[in-house]
Design a protein around this motif. Structure first.
Motif, PDB file in Angstrom:
ATOM      1  N   GLY A 116      -5.415 -29.348 -47.475  1.00 52.43           N
ATOM      2  CA  GLY A 116      -3.974 -29.239 -47.231  1.00 52.43           C
ATOM      3  C   GLY A 116      -3.581 -27.973 -46.500  1.00 52.43           C
ATOM      4  N   ILE A 117      -2.323 -27.576 -46.677  1.00 53.61           N
ATOM      5  CA  ILE A 117      -1.778 -26.395 -46.007  1.00 53.61           C
ATOM      6  C   ILE A 117      -1.758 -25.234 -46.994  1.00 53.61           C
ATOM      7  N   LEU A 118      -2.354 -24.111 -46.587  1.00 52.56           N
ATOM      8  CA  LEU A 118      -2.391 -22.907 -47.418  1.00 52.56           C
ATOM      9  C   LEU A 118      -1.614 -21.801 -46.703  1.00 52.56           C
ATOM     10  N   LYS A 119      -0.824 -21.047 -47.468  1.00 51.55           N
ATOM     11  CA  LYS A 119      -0.020 -19.968 -46.885  1.00 51.55           C
ATOM     12  C   LYS A 119      -0.375 -18.649 -47.552  1.00 51.55           C
ATOM     13  N   PHE A 120      -0.538 -17.633 -46.735  1.00 51.05           N
ATOM     14  CA  PHE A 120      -0.900 -16.293 -47.203  1.00 51.05           C
ATOM     15  C   PHE A 120       0.146 -15.319 -46.669  1.00 51.05           C
ATOM     16  N   ARG A 121       0.949 -14.747 -47.559  1.00 51.26           N
ATOM     17  CA  ARG A 121       2.008 -13.826 -47.139  1.00 51.26           C
ATOM     18  C   ARG A 121       1.509 -12.391 -47.246  1.00 51.26           C
ATOM     19  N   PHE A 122       1.577 -11.683 -46.120  1.00 48.35           N
ATOM     20  CA  PHE A 122       1.223 -10.269 -46.080  1.00 48.35           C
ATOM     21  C   PHE A 122       2.519  -9.485 -46.186  1.00 48.35           C
ATOM     22  N   LYS A 123       2.823  -9.025 -47.379  1.00 48.77           N
ATOM     23  CA  LYS A 123       4.116  -8.390 -47.641  1.00 48.77           C
ATOM     24  C   LYS A 123       4.192  -6.986 -47.072  1.00 48.77           C
ATOM     25  N   ASN A 131       0.791 -10.167 -29.523  1.00 48.92           N
ATOM     26  CA  ASN A 131       2.237 -10.005 -29.333  1.00 48.92           C
ATOM     27  C   ASN A 131       3.032 -10.071 -30.632  1.00 48.92           C
ATOM     28  N   ILE A 132       2.567  -9.348 -31.647  1.00 51.97           N
ATOM     29  CA  ILE A 132       3.306  -9.236 -32.903  1.00 51.97           C
ATOM     30  C   ILE A 132       3.592  -7.751 -33.125  1.00 51.97           C
ATOM     31  N   ASP A 133       4.849  -7.444 -33.358  1.00 53.59           N
ATOM     32  CA  ASP A 133       5.243  -6.061 -33.622  1.00 53.59           C
ATOM     33  C   ASP A 133       4.376  -5.496 -34.755  1.00 53.59           C
ATOM     34  N   PRO A 134       3.833  -4.277 -34.609  1.00 48.84           N
ATOM     35  CA  PRO A 134       2.939  -3.734 -35.637  1.00 48.84           C
ATOM     36  C   PRO A 134       3.605  -3.534 -36.997  1.00 48.84           C
ATOM     37  N   ASN A 135       4.925  -3.449 -37.041  1.00 50.65           N
ATOM     38  CA  ASN A 135       5.624  -3.274 -38.313  1.00 50.65           C
ATOM     39  C   ASN A 135       6.181  -4.587 -38.862  1.00 50.65           C
ATOM     40  N   GLU A 136       5.917  -5.669 -38.173  1.00 52.50           N
ATOM     41  CA  GLU A 136       6.421  -6.984 -38.561  1.00 52.50           C
ATOM     42  C   GLU A 136       5.630  -7.545 -39.739  1.00 52.50           C
ATOM     43  N   LYS A 137       6.328  -8.093 -40.715  1.00 58.54           N
ATOM     44  CA  LYS A 137       5.668  -8.769 -41.826  1.00 58.54           C
ATOM     45  C   LYS A 137       5.301 -10.174 -41.371  1.00 58.54           C
ATOM     46  N   ILE A 138       4.102 -10.614 -41.731  1.00 60.93           N
ATOM     47  CA  ILE A 138       3.679 -11.940 -41.301  1.00 60.93           C
ATOM     48  C   ILE A 138       3.202 -12.774 -42.479  1.00 60.93           C
ATOM     49  N   GLN A 139       3.156 -14.072 -42.221  1.00 59.34           N
ATOM     50  CA  GLN A 139       2.579 -15.023 -43.158  1.00 59.34           C
ATOM     51  C   GLN A 139       1.554 -15.830 -42.371  1.00 59.34           C
ATOM     52  N   LEU A 140       0.339 -15.935 -42.898  1.00 60.13           N
ATOM     53  CA  LEU A 140      -0.704 -16.733 -42.270  1.00 60.13           C
ATOM     54  C   LEU A 140      -0.622 -18.140 -42.841  1.00 60.13           C
ATOM     55  N   VAL A 141      -0.586 -19.125 -41.964  1.00 62.08           N
ATOM     56  CA  VAL A 141      -0.555 -20.521 -42.381  1.00 62.08           C
ATOM     57  C   VAL A 141      -1.842 -21.180 -41.892  1.00 62.08           C
ATOM     58  N   TYR A 142      -2.564 -21.767 -42.842  1.00 62.16           N
ATOM     59  CA  TYR A 142      -3.839 -22.431 -42.546  1.00 62.16           C
ATOM     60  C   TYR A 142      -3.725 -23.906 -42.890  1.00 62.16           C
ATOM     61  N   ARG A 143      -3.840 -24.758 -41.879  1.00 60.31           N
ATOM     62  CA  ARG A 143      -3.848 -26.208 -42.070  1.00 60.31           C
ATOM     63  C   ARG A 143      -5.320 -26.613 -42.115  1.00 60.31           C
ATOM     64  N   ASN A 156      -8.295   6.016 -46.293  1.00 58.23           N
ATOM     65  CA  ASN A 156      -8.244   6.177 -47.744  1.00 58.23           C
ATOM     66  C   ASN A 156      -7.092   5.441 -48.432  1.00 58.23           C
ATOM     67  N   THR A 157      -6.342   4.622 -47.691  1.00 61.03           N
ATOM     68  CA  THR A 157      -5.213   3.933 -48.316  1.00 61.03           C
ATOM     69  C   THR A 157      -5.606   2.613 -48.952  1.00 61.03           C
ATOM     70  N   GLY A 158      -6.808   2.175 -48.747  1.00 63.89           N
ATOM     71  CA  GLY A 158      -7.217   0.923 -49.362  1.00 63.89           C
ATOM     72  C   GLY A 158      -6.639  -0.277 -48.641  1.00 63.89           C
ATOM     73  N   TRP A 159      -6.861  -0.353 -47.318  1.00 66.89           N
ATOM     74  CA  TRP A 159      -6.307  -1.468 -46.548  1.00 66.89           C
ATOM     75  C   TRP A 159      -6.829  -2.813 -47.036  1.00 66.89           C
ATOM     76  N   LYS A 160      -7.949  -2.825 -47.736  1.00 64.14           N
ATOM     77  CA  LYS A 160      -8.457  -4.084 -48.278  1.00 64.14           C
ATOM     78  C   LYS A 160      -7.538  -4.626 -49.375  1.00 64.14           C
ATOM     79  N   SER A 161      -6.577  -3.810 -49.839  1.00 59.52           N
ATOM     80  CA  SER A 161      -5.642  -4.301 -50.849  1.00 59.52           C
ATOM     81  C   SER A 161      -4.727  -5.367 -50.275  1.00 59.52           C
ATOM     82  N   ARG A 162      -4.722  -5.506 -48.969  1.00 61.52           N
ATOM     83  CA  ARG A 162      -3.948  -6.568 -48.340  1.00 61.52           C
ATOM     84  C   ARG A 162      -4.749  -7.858 -48.299  1.00 61.52           C
ATOM     85  N   MET A 163      -5.490  -8.099 -49.347  1.00 62.60           N
ATOM     86  CA  MET A 163      -6.339  -9.273 -49.465  1.00 62.60           C
ATOM     87  C   MET A 163      -5.627 -10.294 -50.348  1.00 62.60           C
TER      88      MET A 163
END
Length: 198
Positions: A185-192, A166-178, A41-48
Motif C-alpha cells: 500500500g501507501i506509506l507516509k513518512f513525515r520529517f518534522k 528544488n526543495i527549500d532547505p528549510n522546508e518540511k517534507i513528507q515522503l510518500v511511498y507507493r 554531533n547533532t544526531g542527524w540519524k534521529s530523523r529516522m
C-alpha cells in the motif's frame, strides 16, 4: 630618509590590512568549522522514521547533504565544502531501507512475486517512480533519482538512496511511498524537523 619612512609606513599599513583579512578569513573558517562540527554531533540519524507492515520494516532517514560532501571532500577545506553545499542546498537525500523481521532476503520471489533478477532490476531502475516528496506548501516533488546499494545478501536489509531536487532547505517534507514491489500500500513518512540551517 623621508622616502624610507614613507616606504616603511606603507609596508606597515599593507601588513596591517593583510593581517586583518587573514583574521577575517580565519573567522569565516572557524564559523564554518563550528557549524559542521555541530552537524556532525547533532544526531542527524534521529530523523529516522520506521513503519512496520506485516513482517517488513520500511525505514526512511533524511540525511543532510553536508554529510555526503564531508565524506567525499574531507574536512580539510571546509570553505570549499560549504561553497559546494551553497550550490546544492536545494537537494534532498533520503536513505530508504527495507528489512524482513527474520532477516530473509526480501528480493526473493516469496516477497515480490518476481524472480530474483527482476526484483533487482526493479530496485535498480524503477523504484524511484514509487516515491514523491510533499512539501508543507503541498507541492509534490518527484524523485529525481535512486541508487540501489547492492549488498549481495551480506546485510539483512536492502537500501535505496533517494534524491529530490528544488526543495527549500528549510522546508518540511513528507515522503510518500507507493509500494508496488511488496504490495503493502501507501506509506507516509513525515520529517518534522527541517534540515539543519547551516
Amino acid at each position: 630618509m623621508k622616502d624610507l619612512n614613507k616606504f616603511l609606513f606603507s609596508v606597515f599599513v599593507c601588513l596591517l590590512f593583510s593581517c586583518g583579512k587573514e583574521k577575517e578569513g580565519f573567522k569565516d573558517d572557524s564559523e564554518i568549522r563550528f557549524r559542521y562540527y555541530n552537524l556532525e554531533n547533532t544526531g542527524w540519524k534521529s530523523r529516522m522514521h520506521t513503519q512496520h507492515v506485516d513482517n517488513i520494516s520500511f525505514t526512511a532517514t533524511e540525511v543532510p547533504i553536508q554529510y555526503y560532501l564531508l565524506k567525499d571532500q574531507g574536512n580539510t577545506d571546509l570553505i570549499k565544502v560549504d561553497s559546494i553545499y551553497q550550490e546544492n542546498k536545494k537537494e534532498r537525500v533520503i536513505e530508504f531501507t527495507f528489512q524482513e523481521d527474520n532477516e530473509e532476503d526480501l528480493l526473493s520471489e516469496k516477497f515480490t512475486q518476481l524472480d530474483y533478477e527482476s526484483s533487482v532490476k526493479y530496485m535498480s531502475f524503477t523504484i524511484q517512480n514509487d516515491f514523491v516528496a510533499v512539501t508543507s506548501k503541498k507541492d509534490t516533488v518527484k524523485c529525481s533519482g535512486a541508487l540501489f546499494e547492492r549488498n549481495f545478501k551480506v546485510a539483512p536489509f536492502n537500501k535505496v538512496m533517494l534524491f529530490f531536487s528544488n526543495i527549500d532547505p528549510n522546508e518540511k517534507i513528507q515522503l510518500v511511498y507507493r509500494d508496488n514491489l511488496f504490495k503493502k500500500g501507501i506509506l507516509k513518512f513525515r520529517f518534522k524537523d527541517p534540515i539543519l540551517n547551516l
